[in-house]
Design a protein around this motif. Structure first.
Motif, mmCIF file in Angstrom:
data_model
loop_
_atom_site.group_PDB
_atom_site.id
_atom_site.type_symbol
_atom_site.label_atom_id
_atom_site.label_comp_id
_atom_site.label_asym_id
_atom_site.label_seq_id
_atom_site.Cartn_x
_atom_site.Cartn_y
_atom_site.Cartn_z
ATOM 1 N N GLU A 43 36.481 45.730 25.119
ATOM 2 C CA GLU A 43 35.624 45.370 24.004
ATOM 3 C C GLU A 43 35.009 43.984 24.244
ATOM 4 N N ARG A 44 33.915 43.743 23.581
ATOM 5 C CA ARG A 44 33.295 42.428 23.663
ATOM 6 C C ARG A 44 34.199 41.412 22.958
ATOM 7 N N GLU A 45 34.275 40.219 23.517
ATOM 8 C CA GLU A 45 35.166 39.202 22.977
ATOM 9 C C GLU A 45 34.467 37.852 22.897
ATOM 10 N N PHE A 46 34.972 37.026 22.031
ATOM 11 C CA PHE A 46 34.425 35.695 21.827
ATOM 12 C C PHE A 46 34.783 34.785 22.990
ATOM 13 N N VAL A 47 33.850 33.896 23.337
ATOM 14 C CA VAL A 47 34.090 32.909 24.387
ATOM 15 C C VAL A 47 34.000 31.492 23.823
ATOM 16 N N ALA A 48 32.858 31.144 23.256
ATOM 17 C CA ALA A 48 32.665 29.785 22.771
ATOM 18 C C ALA A 48 31.519 29.770 21.770
ATOM 19 N N ALA A 49 31.531 28.771 20.893
ATOM 20 C CA ALA A 49 30.465 28.620 19.913
ATOM 21 C C ALA A 49 30.242 27.140 19.634
ATOM 22 N N ILE A 50 29.035 26.845 19.169
ATOM 23 C CA ILE A 50 28.672 25.456 18.884
ATOM 24 C C ILE A 50 27.833 25.426 17.621
ATOM 25 N N ASP A 51 28.072 24.430 16.781
ATOM 26 C CA ASP A 51 27.300 24.381 15.544
ATOM 27 C C ASP A 51 25.936 23.747 15.795
ATOM 28 N N TRP A 52 25.148 23.648 14.758
ATOM 29 C CA TRP A 52 23.762 23.218 14.889
ATOM 30 C C TRP A 52 23.646 21.792 15.422
ATOM 31 N N SER A 53 24.629 20.955 15.099
ATOM 32 C CA SER A 53 24.548 19.545 15.461
ATOM 33 C C SER A 53 25.250 19.208 16.761
ATOM 34 N N SER A 54 25.931 20.157 17.340
ATOM 35 C CA SER A 54 26.775 19.968 18.527
ATOM 36 C C SER A 54 28.040 19.184 18.238
ATOM 37 N N ARG A 55 28.307 18.855 16.992
ATOM 38 C CA ARG A 55 29.513 18.086 16.668
ATOM 39 C C ARG A 55 30.766 18.962 16.721
ATOM 40 N N ASN A 56 30.598 20.220 16.442
ATOM 41 C CA ASN A 56 31.756 21.112 16.384
ATOM 42 C C ASN A 56 31.599 22.263 17.366
ATOM 43 N N THR A 57 32.633 22.481 18.152
ATOM 44 C CA THR A 57 32.670 23.593 19.090
ATOM 45 C C THR A 57 33.958 24.376 18.895
ATOM 46 N N VAL A 58 33.909 25.630 19.238
ATOM 47 C CA VAL A 58 35.061 26.528 19.138
ATOM 48 C C VAL A 58 35.179 27.258 20.467
ATOM 49 N N TYR A 59 36.412 27.389 20.946
ATOM 50 C CA TYR A 59 36.646 28.075 22.213
ATOM 51 C C TYR A 59 37.750 29.107 22.082
ATOM 52 N N ALA A 60 37.618 30.169 22.842
ATOM 53 C CA ALA A 60 38.725 31.107 22.975
ATOM 54 C C ALA A 60 39.825 30.437 23.780
ATOM 55 N N ASP A 61 41.056 30.785 23.474
ATOM 56 C CA ASP A 61 42.190 30.185 24.190
ATOM 57 C C ASP A 61 42.089 30.404 25.697
ATOM 58 N N SER A 62 41.557 31.535 26.067
ATOM 59 C CA SER A 62 41.517 31.902 27.485
ATOM 60 C C SER A 62 40.556 31.036 28.305
ATOM 61 N N VAL A 63 39.640 30.337 27.643
ATOM 62 C CA VAL A 63 38.659 29.543 28.387
ATOM 63 C C VAL A 63 38.723 28.060 28.056
#
Length: 123
Positions: A43-63
């Protein structure tokens, strides 16, 4: 918003690759952006995300610690720098955009999707 991802290819284990995604159409700077991937047969899985300002990022544990997401609102691009690649990183990688500013890991929160770009990691 139309998204186009590129930069995939073949890399050896331990190597690096940088994916880019170019956006066009509606306003880009006020949207959270993310990268997802779909390994072969999975299945498709999440890798990383960034908010509009670049202040907040989210990562999958695997990466986390190996990959870095960044964006350039002036150029309407979002990049994914991938280091220390492993065979299990092999997948089709997709960029996506939300309709709002906040970054999340939930695939259902993303309303715009680009075509995928294939990353293959040889062992």
């Amino acid at each position: 918003v139309q998204l186009q991802a590129f930069g995939g290819g073949l890399v050896q284990t331990g190597g690096s690759l940088r994916l880019s995604c170019a956006a066009s159409g509606r306003t880009f700077s006020n949207r959270a952006l993310g990268w997802f991937r779909q390994p072969p047969g999975k299945e498709r899985e999440f890798v990383a995300a960034i908010d509009w300002s670049s202040r907040n990022t989210v990562y999958a544990d695997s990466v986390r610690g190996r990959f870095a997401i960044s964006r350039d609102n002036a150029k309407n691009t979002v990049d994914l720098q991938m280091n220390s690649l492993k065979p299990e990183d092999r997948a089709v990688y997709y960029c996506a955009a939300r309709a709002v500013v906040w970054a999340t890991a939930n695939e259902r929160d993303y309303v715009y999707w680009g075509q995928g770009t294939l990353v293959t990691v040889s062992s």
